[in-house]
Design an enzyme around this catalytic site. Structure first.
Site, short mmCIF file in Angstrom:
data_model
loop_
_atom_site.label_atom_id
_atom_site.label_comp_id
_atom_site.label_asym_id
_atom_site.label_seq_id
_atom_site.Cartn_x
_atom_site.Cartn_y
_atom_site.Cartn_z
N ASP A 13 -81.94 26.70 -137.20
CA ASP A 13 -81.38 27.67 -136.23
C ASP A 13 -81.47 29.02 -136.74
OD1 ASP A 13 -80.27 25.38 -134.97
OD2 ASP A 13 -78.64 25.57 -136.32
N LYS A 16 -86.41 30.64 -135.07
CA LYS A 16 -87.62 30.56 -135.29
C LYS A 16 -88.49 30.65 -133.86
CE LYS A 16 -86.87 26.44 -136.89
NZ LYS A 16 -85.68 26.35 -137.20
N GLY A 40 -83.67 22.16 -130.93
CA GLY A 40 -83.38 23.11 -129.51
C GLY A 40 -83.67 24.69 -129.78
N HIS A 41 -84.55 25.05 -128.63
CA HIS A 41 -84.52 26.52 -128.58
C HIS A 41 -84.82 26.93 -127.42
CE1 HIS A 41 -88.78 25.11 -129.45
NE2 HIS A 41 -88.99 26.38 -128.38
N GLN A 226 -85.94 22.61 -137.41
CA GLN A 226 -85.03 22.61 -138.48
C GLN A 226 -85.29 23.57 -139.61
OE1 GLN A 226 -86.13 18.85 -137.71
NE2 GLN A 226 -85.00 19.27 -136.07
P1 IMP Z 1 -80.41 14.44 -137.53
O1 IMP Z 1 -81.61 15.30 -137.83
O2 IMP Z 1 -79.73 14.22 -136.07
O3 IMP Z 1 -80.36 13.38 -138.07
O4 IMP Z 1 -79.10 15.21 -138.29
C1 IMP Z 1 -79.01 15.42 -139.70
C2 IMP Z 1 -78.63 16.82 -140.12
O5 IMP Z 1 -79.41 17.81 -139.82
C3 IMP Z 1 -77.22 17.21 -139.40
O6 IMP Z 1 -76.62 18.17 -140.36
C4 IMP Z 1 -77.77 18.15 -138.15
O7 IMP Z 1 -76.63 19.16 -137.90
C5 IMP Z 1 -78.91 18.99 -138.85
N1 IMP Z 1 -79.85 19.11 -137.89
C6 IMP Z 1 -80.71 18.35 -137.28
N2 IMP Z 1 -81.54 19.27 -136.53
C7 IMP Z 1 -81.31 20.45 -136.68
C8 IMP Z 1 -81.51 21.67 -135.95
O8 IMP Z 1 -82.36 21.71 -135.19
N3 IMP Z 1 -80.82 22.90 -136.45
C9 IMP Z 1 -79.95 22.83 -137.26
N4 IMP Z 1 -79.37 21.70 -137.98
C10 IMP Z 1 -79.90 20.36 -137.69
#
Ligand code: IMP
Length: 437
Positions: A13, A16, A40-41, A226
């Protein structure tokens, strides 16, 4: 022409998408290479707002080829929704290619994500996005239950689904709780066969396409999803995502050799945020944290969850900047810290009475560290209308310079708002990000 990558250096977040969107017109190809619909963006052009999870940000530029490379895990229903949303706005996405090698997220992955996320690891839930990302990557590595996009186009797809569903129902029943509804193989086959047909025109061998592009000296922009601190191997394990979200994942996810990637732009926010569980040394669970959340509108694009907020952590970012091979920094949300009464940067940690400047590998150690801060008096200036670095107050410049100094890499861009125009290229170093000056 070289490959350039935009990578988040915190917990995701970092905005980017805005930088990728600005840089896209300079590139022949934009490539997503890891993660899935957990990302998500939002891309804003004129009065149009596009919310994307899987489709690369270059899709709005018809001259740019957009690639979803093998390292991504694909939820076909989600990408079809995105394609329909774009079509409704007149964008046909003919400039999109999806690798036949991407692994597909199925309902059993989402069911498993829900079941396991309810359990605690090291005393805390990981707090995933519940998009089935981890279970899909696990099946990819495990191989026996994996389905790639190309497999969905094969005649034996129904049998494959039937055998996987049988096994998954048996595995899920004991962990998913009383309200578990067994998966229906016929329904899943019908739904996903339909998706496969819709996606067929986009399916391609992106690995060879990218290797040819490298030979032809085309320019490629790699769009990281991420942040580096969520990297499965090098992040704050187990509170991480299931892919290599730092710079180390570019090559494995895309198939482009590392030596063809010669510029990595690290994106940082002027403070820190995190969603989900896990250690966060500079977190402010107080009024300051809430102020940052309100000023920065820190709520998740994918899940809507309020983000945890805290001070900029130079120990963590110095680590990820080195890990990701970063050569330039883009500092986002400068407008937010510019309204705070005072601003802090964590310059070191104290662990067991020792001052340390390395980032601990163990989540429990990271939970125990005490941040050591440098405090800056606030400059109480609305920077959202600034058009040049000269307009920044000296105190804001001192803050930016200190970040560059602590990370050992120059800050080349400072963002003061979501709009394209609210992007300041710092005079000293305009050369690096061609096209933004
Ligand atoms: P997962 O990727 O859904 O398995 O989540 C694993 C961890 O990564 C969790 O703490 C999520 O909140 C974090 N996470 C996954 N995708 C994002 C993102 O795009 N932005 C911020 N945190 C993310």
């Amino acid at each position: 022409m070289p490959g350039t990558c935009v990578i988040g250096l915190q917990w995701g977040d970092e905005a980017k998408g805005k930088l990728v969107d600005l840089l896209t017109p300079n590139f022949d190809i934009v490539c997503r290479y890891q993660g899935g619909s957990n990302a998500g963006h939002t891309v804003v052009t004129g009065d149009q707002v596009y919310k994307l999870h899987l489709i690369p940000s270059g899709i709005l530029n018809p001259d740019t080829m957009n690639i979803i490379a093998p390292g991504v895990v694909l939820n076909p229903g989600t990408i079809i929704e995105e394609l329909e949303g774009l079509k409704a706005k007149g964008i046909t996405a003919e400039n999109l290619m999806i690798s036949e090698r991407v692994h597909v997220v199925f309902p059993w992955h989402i069911a498993e994500d829900r079941a396991l996320n309810a359990k605690k690891v090291k005393g805390e839930s990981i707090g995933t996005t519940l998009r089935g990302i981890g279970p899909c990557y696990r099946d990819k590595v495990g191989r026996s239950f994996a389905v790639r996009l190309a497999d969905m186009l094969r005649e034996d797809f129904p049998e494959r689904v039937a055998s996987i569903v049988e096994a998954k129902n048996a595995m899920l029943a004991p962990i998913a709780g009383e309200d578990f509804e067994p998966l229906d193989a016929a329904a899943i086959t019908a739904e996903f066969s339909g998706y496969a047909e819709t996606l067929r025109p986009f399916v391609a061998d992106t690995t060879n396409y990218l290797l040819d592009a490298v030979d032809e000296s085309k320019s490629i922009l790699f769009e990281g999803a991420q942040g580096s601190l969520l990297d499965i191997d090098h992040g704050t394990f187990p509170f991480v995502t299931s892919s290599n979200s730092s710079g180390v994942g570019i090559s494995s996810g895309s198939g482009v050799p590392a030596r063809s990637i010669n510029k990595v732009v690290g994106v940082i926010k002027a403070y820190s945020t995190r969603v989900g569980g896990g250690p966060f040394p500079t977190e402010q669970e107080n009024e300051i944290g809430q102020q940052i959340r309100d000023l920065g509108n820190e709520y998740g694009t994918t899940t809507g969850r309020p983000r945890r907020c805290g001070w900029f952590d130079a120990v963590a970012v110095r680590y990820t900047a080195r890990l990701s091979g970063v050569s330039a920094l883009s500092l986002m949300m400068m407008d937010v810290v510019s309204l705070l009464p005072e601003v802090k940067i964590c310059v070191a940690y104290e662990l067991d009475g020792q001052r340390i400047t390395h980032f601990p590998s163990d989540a429990d150690d990271l939970r125990r560290v005490q941040p050591i801060y440098e405090t800056f008096e606030g400059w109480d200036t609305d920077l959202t209308a600034a058009t040049s670095y000269d307009e920044f107050p000296d105190a804001a410049k001192a803050y930016i310079n200190r970040i560059g100094e602590l990370i050992g890499i120059p800050v080349e861009v400072a963002s003061v708002g979501p709009d394209r125009a609210q992007t300041i290229v710092l005079a000293e170093s305009v050369s690096h990000l061609a096209g933004l000056a």
